[in-house]
Motif scaffolding. Structure first.
Motif, mmCIF file in Angstrom:
data_model
loop_
_atom_site.group_PDB
_atom_site.id
_atom_site.type_symbol
_atom_site.label_atom_id
_atom_site.label_comp_id
_atom_site.label_asym_id
_atom_site.label_seq_id
_atom_site.Cartn_x
_atom_site.Cartn_y
_atom_site.Cartn_z
ATOM 1 N N ARG A 146 1.762 25.400 -11.756
ATOM 2 C CA ARG A 146 2.430 24.778 -10.609
ATOM 3 C C ARG A 146 3.532 23.827 -11.074
ATOM 4 N NH1 ARG A 146 -1.485 21.882 -6.728
ATOM 5 N NH2 ARG A 146 0.480 21.496 -5.651
ATOM 6 N N ILE A 147 4.548 23.694 -10.272
ATOM 7 C CA ILE A 147 5.635 22.760 -10.547
ATOM 8 C C ILE A 147 5.288 21.416 -9.919
ATOM 9 C CG2 ILE A 147 8.072 22.244 -10.120
ATOM 10 C CD1 ILE A 147 8.562 25.291 -10.167
ATOM 11 N N CYS A 148 5.397 20.352 -10.700
ATOM 12 C CA CYS A 148 5.145 18.993 -10.214
ATOM 13 C C CYS A 148 6.465 18.236 -10.111
ATOM 14 C CB CYS A 148 4.173 18.268 -11.140
ATOM 15 S SG CYS A 148 2.484 18.898 -11.000
ATOM 16 N N GLU A 185 -6.517 8.284 -6.385
ATOM 17 C CA GLU A 185 -6.380 8.664 -4.981
ATOM 18 C C GLU A 185 -5.259 7.882 -4.297
ATOM 19 O OE1 GLU A 185 -10.239 9.619 -6.626
ATOM 20 O OE2 GLU A 185 -9.314 7.651 -6.405
ATOM 21 N N ALA A 186 -5.087 6.621 -4.674
ATOM 22 C CA ALA A 186 -4.014 5.807 -4.098
ATOM 23 C C ALA A 186 -2.644 6.337 -4.524
ATOM 24 C CB ALA A 186 -4.175 4.341 -4.513
ATOM 25 N N ILE A 187 -2.536 6.769 -5.757
ATOM 26 C CA ILE A 187 -1.276 7.331 -6.260
ATOM 27 C C ILE A 187 -0.965 8.634 -5.525
ATOM 28 C CG2 ILE A 187 -0.161 8.328 -8.310
ATOM 29 C CD1 ILE A 187 -1.949 6.270 -9.934
ATOM 30 N N GLN A 188 -1.963 9.476 -5.382
ATOM 31 C CA GLN A 188 -1.773 10.740 -4.688
ATOM 32 C C GLN A 188 -1.435 10.509 -3.217
ATOM 33 O OE1 GLN A 188 -5.590 12.277 -6.296
ATOM 34 N NE2 GLN A 188 -4.404 14.132 -6.714
ATOM 35 N N HIS A 189 -2.051 9.537 -2.586
ATOM 36 C CA HIS A 189 -1.764 9.202 -1.191
ATOM 37 C C HIS A 189 -0.309 8.763 -1.045
ATOM 38 C CE1 HIS A 189 -1.727 6.562 2.396
ATOM 39 N NE2 HIS A 189 -2.527 7.488 2.887
ATOM 40 N N TYR A 190 0.177 7.965 -1.974
ATOM 41 C CA TYR A 190 1.571 7.503 -1.950
ATOM 42 C C TYR A 190 2.534 8.694 -2.003
ATOM 43 C CZ TYR A 190 5.888 5.252 -3.451
ATOM 44 O OH TYR A 190 7.197 4.853 -3.560
ATOM 45 N N TRP A 191 2.270 9.628 -2.920
ATOM 46 C CA TRP A 191 3.135 10.802 -3.027
ATOM 47 C C TRP A 191 3.161 11.586 -1.720
ATOM 48 C CZ3 TRP A 191 0.304 12.631 -8.011
ATOM 49 C CH2 TRP A 191 0.774 11.902 -9.109
ATOM 50 N N LYS A 195 6.337 12.135 0.877
ATOM 51 C CA LYS A 195 6.281 13.441 1.566
ATOM 52 C C LYS A 195 6.363 14.621 0.597
ATOM 53 C CE LYS A 195 6.160 11.406 5.574
ATOM 54 N NZ LYS A 195 4.862 11.148 6.165
ATOM 55 N N TRP A 196 5.824 14.421 -0.620
ATOM 56 C CA TRP A 196 5.797 15.494 -1.606
ATOM 57 C C TRP A 196 4.665 16.464 -1.291
ATOM 58 C CZ3 TRP A 196 6.131 12.471 -6.883
ATOM 59 C CH2 TRP A 196 7.422 11.946 -7.035
ATOM 60 N N LYS A 197 4.942 17.739 -1.453
ATOM 61 C CA LYS A 197 3.902 18.759 -1.308
ATOM 62 C C LYS A 197 3.123 18.923 -2.617
ATOM 63 C CE LYS A 197 6.356 21.477 2.202
ATOM 64 N NZ LYS A 197 5.956 20.666 3.271
ATOM 65 N N ASN A 198 3.788 18.651 -3.737
ATOM 66 C CA ASN A 198 3.167 18.769 -5.055
ATOM 67 C C ASN A 198 3.019 17.384 -5.676
ATOM 68 O OD1 ASN A 198 3.147 21.588 -4.882
ATOM 69 N ND2 ASN A 198 5.210 21.722 -5.720
#
Length: 136
Positions: free
Chosen positions: A56-58, A21-27, A32-35
Motif C-alpha cells: 500500500r502507498i502511505c 490511535e491518536a496519530i491515526q485519528h489525526y490523519w 482527511k487521509w484515506k491511507n
C-alpha cells in the motif's frame, strides 16, 4: 509489487507517550487521509506496529510515496516542539532491526530521513538517518 526506491525514516513530532490511535485519528479526521502516514510506527516501548502492508502507498513524503516504505518513531520533539532525537533505547533497537530487514528485502532502496528530500522544510526525523544507517 511496488518498486521501492526509498526507506524513509520519520518521527511523529509528538510527545513520546502519544498513542498510535491518536496519530491515526489525526490523519483520518483532520487531514482527511484515506491511507496512513507510515507503514510502521515504533512506540517508546520498542513495540512495532504495522499500520499498512508494504504493497500500500502511505502519505509520508509528498511526491515520493509511490516508491517508498515509511518507518516512524513516536517522538522527535521536546515540549516546545523543538526537534530532538529522543528515541528510547528500545526504539533505536527496534528501528535498527526493522530497517535492516527492509534493506534486505529492498536492497536497491536508499535509506534517508524525511528531511533529506527536496523542498522539505522540517527536521523530521530529528537525526541524520543517512549517517545512522549508512552501513546498511
Amino acid at each position: 509489487m511496488r518498486r521501492i526506491d526509498f526507506i524513509v525514516i520519520h518521527c511523529t513530532a509528538t510527545p513520546q507517550d502519544t498513542r498510535p490511535e491518536a496519530i491515526q485519528h489525526y490523519w483520518k479526521e483532520y487531514l482527511k487521509w484515506k491511507n496512513p502516514g507510515y507503514h510502521y510506527l515504533i512506540e517508546a516501548s520498542g513495540d512495532v506496529r504495522q499500520l499498512a502492508t508494504e504493497d500500500r502507498i502511505c502519505n509520508g513524503v509528498a511526491g515520493h510515496n509511490a516508491n517508498s516504505i515509511h518507518v516512524s518513531y513516536i517522538g522527535g520533539v521536546v515540549a516546545d516542539n523543538k526537534p530532538l532525537d529522543n528515541r528510547t533505547a528500545a526504539q533505536r533497537n527496534s528501528m535498527k532491526v526493522l530497517v535492516m530487514r527492509l534493506k534486505q528485502q529492498y536492497p536497491q532502496a536508499r535509506i534517508q530521513g524525511h528531511r533529506d528530500f527536496p523542498f522539505v522544510k522540517k527536521a523530521c526525523p530529528s537525526f541524520d538517518a543517512r549517517k545512522e544507517f549508512g552501513d546498511l
